[in-house]
Design an enzyme around this catalytic site. Sequence first.
Site, short mmCIF file in Angstrom:
data_model
loop_
_atom_site.label_atom_id
_atom_site.label_comp_id
_atom_site.label_asym_id
_atom_site.label_seq_id
_atom_site.Cartn_x
_atom_site.Cartn_y
_atom_site.Cartn_z
N THR A 19 0.92 -1.14 0.05
CA THR A 19 0.03 0.02 0.44
C THR A 19 0.74 0.96 0.09
OG1 THR A 19 -1.64 -1.15 1.43
CG2 THR A 19 -1.53 0.93 1.62
N SER A 62 1.14 -7.05 -1.44
CA SER A 62 2.10 -8.51 -0.34
C SER A 62 0.65 -9.61 -0.17
CB SER A 62 2.44 -8.56 0.86
OG SER A 62 1.10 -7.59 1.68
N THR A 95 1.02 -4.29 4.09
CA THR A 95 0.77 -4.80 5.58
C THR A 95 0.30 -6.61 5.48
OG1 THR A 95 -1.23 -3.52 5.50
CG2 THR A 95 1.03 -2.31 6.10
N ASP A 96 -0.79 -6.46 4.43
CA ASP A 96 -1.31 -7.62 4.98
C ASP A 96 0.27 -9.38 4.79
OD1 ASP A 96 -3.49 -6.25 4.17
OD2 ASP A 96 -3.82 -7.15 2.24
#
Length: 338
Positions: A19, A62, A95-96
């Site tokens: 992101t 990710s 961030t996932d």
Amino acid sequence: MEEAASFAGKVAILTTGGTIASTYDQSSGSVHAALDANVLLAGLPTACLPPVEGRSILTRNSYALSFDDALTIVEAIEETRSRDDIAGVVVTHGTDTLEETAFLAGLLLEPGKPVVFTGAQASADEPDRDGPRNLADAIRVAGTGAASGLGVLVVFDGDILTARDATKRHSSRRHAFTAASGPIGTVDRSVVRITQRPTPFARFCEARLAGPVDLVTLTLGGDDRILKLCAEAGARGIVLAATGRGNATPNIVALISQLSARGVPVLVTSRSPEGRVEPIYGQGGGADLERAGAIFAGDLNGPKARLLLALILGQSTIGNIAALVHSIANSCIEEKVW
């Protein structure tokens, strides 16, 4: 408390997408990773930062990363960190799955020069984007000698967390990452403060992940069908996100006993966001799981336990799986710096 007053040298920023590097694409009507290292560095503030350089490793969100991608990132970190002119490394990451790649890096890289993962919750073209601040904070941490020897870190929304303990707790809020043990430091108005130091644990020699290793969450009224499907499909290992302190049901315990007898390791974690698993209960609970051969993974969450098991299975000489799991599961933060 250790407070960083100066920087040790140049920091390398390795970008992988996510992101923090994403923008809205009009043609597809969706947000996706598009920006390279040069663009991210151009958006940084100029004050209170060490010298930096950037390199793009991947440009991908990710959730689409593979085991091979994660190992590519770790290899790039090690290669960059070995340079004499580099004081620390920052990795920007979606961030996932940031916590998983950071955890993997922490299992493979010896403590030394700082390695810091960061990312963003808002894409780069949003007016309230958090990427530039998170990146600047991560650079400050990676550039200070106070962060040396701490292992891989995650810096997000002003908190400094260990990669072992950092977990994404909220899908959208800016304060996305927390740790049950709390932060080991903070970045406040450009000042890095380290308040705790994690205890060391042994790293793995071979950067190889074996699979498939499946993660199965247990629920009310669930049965053993999914576990059987995993076994039939050739799972080399299984991680249970069990209920509470690490509990299952009698039919699942029976299947775990069969899998253990066939040499398929089963790790037990909790689907609860915090707390350790312990073999306490009978009638299909944790005590029965342990007797069936399952290995309890302390306070590691399911995704991290899965990576740990895949890494253990990828070693040329596997050794005692339970001992290896327990050495990581029982590492903690205990030394306070005042």
